[in-house]
Design an enzyme around this catalytic site. Structure first.
Site, short mmCIF file in Angstrom:
data_model
loop_
_atom_site.label_atom_id
_atom_site.label_comp_id
_atom_site.label_asym_id
_atom_site.label_seq_id
_atom_site.Cartn_x
_atom_site.Cartn_y
_atom_site.Cartn_z
N TRP A 160 0.76 -1.17 -0.14
CA TRP A 160 0.09 -0.03 -0.03
C TRP A 160 0.92 1.29 0.09
O TRP A 160 0.65 2.29 -0.69
CB TRP A 160 -1.16 -0.16 1.23
CG TRP A 160 -2.07 1.07 1.30
CD1 TRP A 160 -2.17 2.14 2.00
CD2 TRP A 160 -3.00 1.18 0.07
NE1 TRP A 160 -3.29 2.93 1.67
CE2 TRP A 160 -3.81 2.26 0.44
CE3 TRP A 160 -3.25 0.58 -0.96
CZ2 TRP A 160 -5.02 2.81 -0.29
CZ3 TRP A 160 -4.55 0.77 -1.74
CH2 TRP A 160 -5.20 2.04 -1.41
N SER A 178 -7.46 -9.73 -2.01
CA SER A 178 -7.74 -9.55 -0.35
C SER A 178 -6.85 -10.57 0.33
O SER A 178 -6.99 -11.80 0.55
CB SER A 178 -8.97 -9.81 0.07
OG SER A 178 -9.40 -9.74 1.57
N LYS A 231 -13.38 -4.50 9.11
CA LYS A 231 -13.82 -5.04 7.96
C LYS A 231 -12.71 -6.27 7.33
O LYS A 231 -13.18 -7.09 6.85
CB LYS A 231 -13.79 -4.06 6.91
CG LYS A 231 -12.40 -3.53 6.26
CD LYS A 231 -11.89 -4.25 5.08
CE LYS A 231 -10.37 -3.68 4.83
NZ LYS A 231 -9.66 -4.17 3.87
N GLU A 278 -4.08 -8.26 8.41
CA GLU A 278 -4.25 -7.50 9.46
C GLU A 278 -5.38 -8.01 10.33
O GLU A 278 -5.53 -7.63 11.89
CB GLU A 278 -4.42 -6.12 9.31
CG GLU A 278 -3.12 -5.45 8.90
CD GLU A 278 -2.31 -4.89 9.90
OE1 GLU A 278 -2.25 -5.35 10.91
OE2 GLU A 278 -1.39 -4.05 9.43
#
Length: 324
Positions: A11, A247, A186, A267
């Site tokens: 990221w 993902s 999430k 995570e």
């Protein structure tokens, strides 16, 4: 604007790439001994993006901090507190920090912005940038929507104006607590989705509904706006996390249900423990979160444990759909 992006992994490298395309002078920092930094140093690119001449790559943390007007952090959530001890050794007074990461500290249940405050950064100098979108899609020109939140309205608005583009449509967040909890939570739901995919149980619709509902209960109990659970940071990110083959968290759940090991960062594993702690602290029922925690940290056969935890969820006592 001079921006330093601290963290050059998946990221972080995208954030540096994106912000440089917005006309900013970007420095990308990574630890000298990290594989991510070595790949960028030796090849000028990784599997996601190529760094051009507008981006200065460095392993000198002092340089990255001193030269920046704005500091963006994108590292593992569980390493943030220790990392901030290093960052705060250098002059940061008046500098703004943007957290482009999702997680809750295990052992304390602290939100990431709270860790920055405890490290000595003023709340007025902190913002978070979260929401749906995978790097692989962004670099192909596929647009998405994200959210920037802060207790400082002026900072929030200025960041959105500077960062917005045809690739990312930003919204102003209005509940920092809910935005951070929702964004972190999430990933826990993503692990559950991966498990369901392997077990061939068609429950992603109920997972989205019930998952968002239990996160809303937690946000409300902590003093935030429960509607934040239904915004971009949480429910809005479900498509990216629950369905996409990019993902990490969903893939972790898939491999766990097969009795295999996922070697990259997910995570949601650590976040399940942090959320379980918060649920106990605030007296909030978090059945999906507790099930994910049980499959991630339990003993014995992983695949069998996944099936057992799904069964336990269905054997729970009947409740009103919107119970508190």
């Amino acid at each position: 604007m001079k921006i330093s992006v601290l963290g050059c992994g998946r990221w972080g490298s995208f954030i540096a790439w994106y912000l440089s395309r917005q006309g900013n002078q970007v420095t990308s920092w990574g630890p000298e001994d990290s594989p991510s930094y070595e790949v960028l140093k030796n090849t000028g690119r990784n599997e996601y993006v190529a760094l051009d001449e507008r981006i200065a790559l460095t392993c000198d943390l002092e340089r990255a901090v001193r030269e920046a007007e704005l500091i963006v952090i994108s590292i593992s959530a569980q390493g943030l507190r220790g990392f901030m001890q290093r960052v705060m050794q250098y002059p940061v007074e008046g500098k703004n920090f943007v957290l482009c990461m999702k997680g809750i500290e295990t052992g304390t249940g602290k939100r990431l912005s709270e860790i920055l405050v405890e490290s000595g950064v003023s709340p007025a100098n902190i913002a978070v940038w979260v929401g749906p979108g995978h790097i692989q899609s962004f670099v192909q020109g596929v647009p998405n929507c994200m959210v920037i939140d802060s207790e400082n309205e002026e900072l929030k608005i200025s960041l959105v104006e500077r960062f917005k583009s045809d690739l990312i449509r930003f919204y102003y967040g209005n509940d920092l607590l809910g935005t951070e909890i929702g964004a972190a939570a999430k990933n826990v739901m993503g692990i559950a989705a991966g498990i369901l995919d392997v077990l061939c149980v068609p429950l992603k619709g109920p997972l989205m509904s019930r998952g968002a509902r239990e996160v809303a209960r937690l946000i409300k109990a902590m003093g935030g706006n429960e509607l934040s659970a239904y915004g971009l940071a949480h429910l809005g990110d479900y498509e990216t996390t629950l369905f996409s083959h990019y993902s990490h968290n969903r893939m972790y759940g898939e491999m766990l249900a097969r009795g295999e090991r996922f070697e990259k960062l997910a995570e949601g594993v650590a976040t399940s423990g942090a959320m379980k702690l918060l649920g106990e602290k605030y007296g909030v029922d978090l059945p999906i979160t507790k099930a994910v925690y049980a499959v991630c940290y339990g003993a014995g056969d992983d695949a069998a444990r996944c099936k057992e935890e799904i069964g336990k969820l269905f054997r729970r006592s009947t409740k009103a759909e919107m119970y508190e």
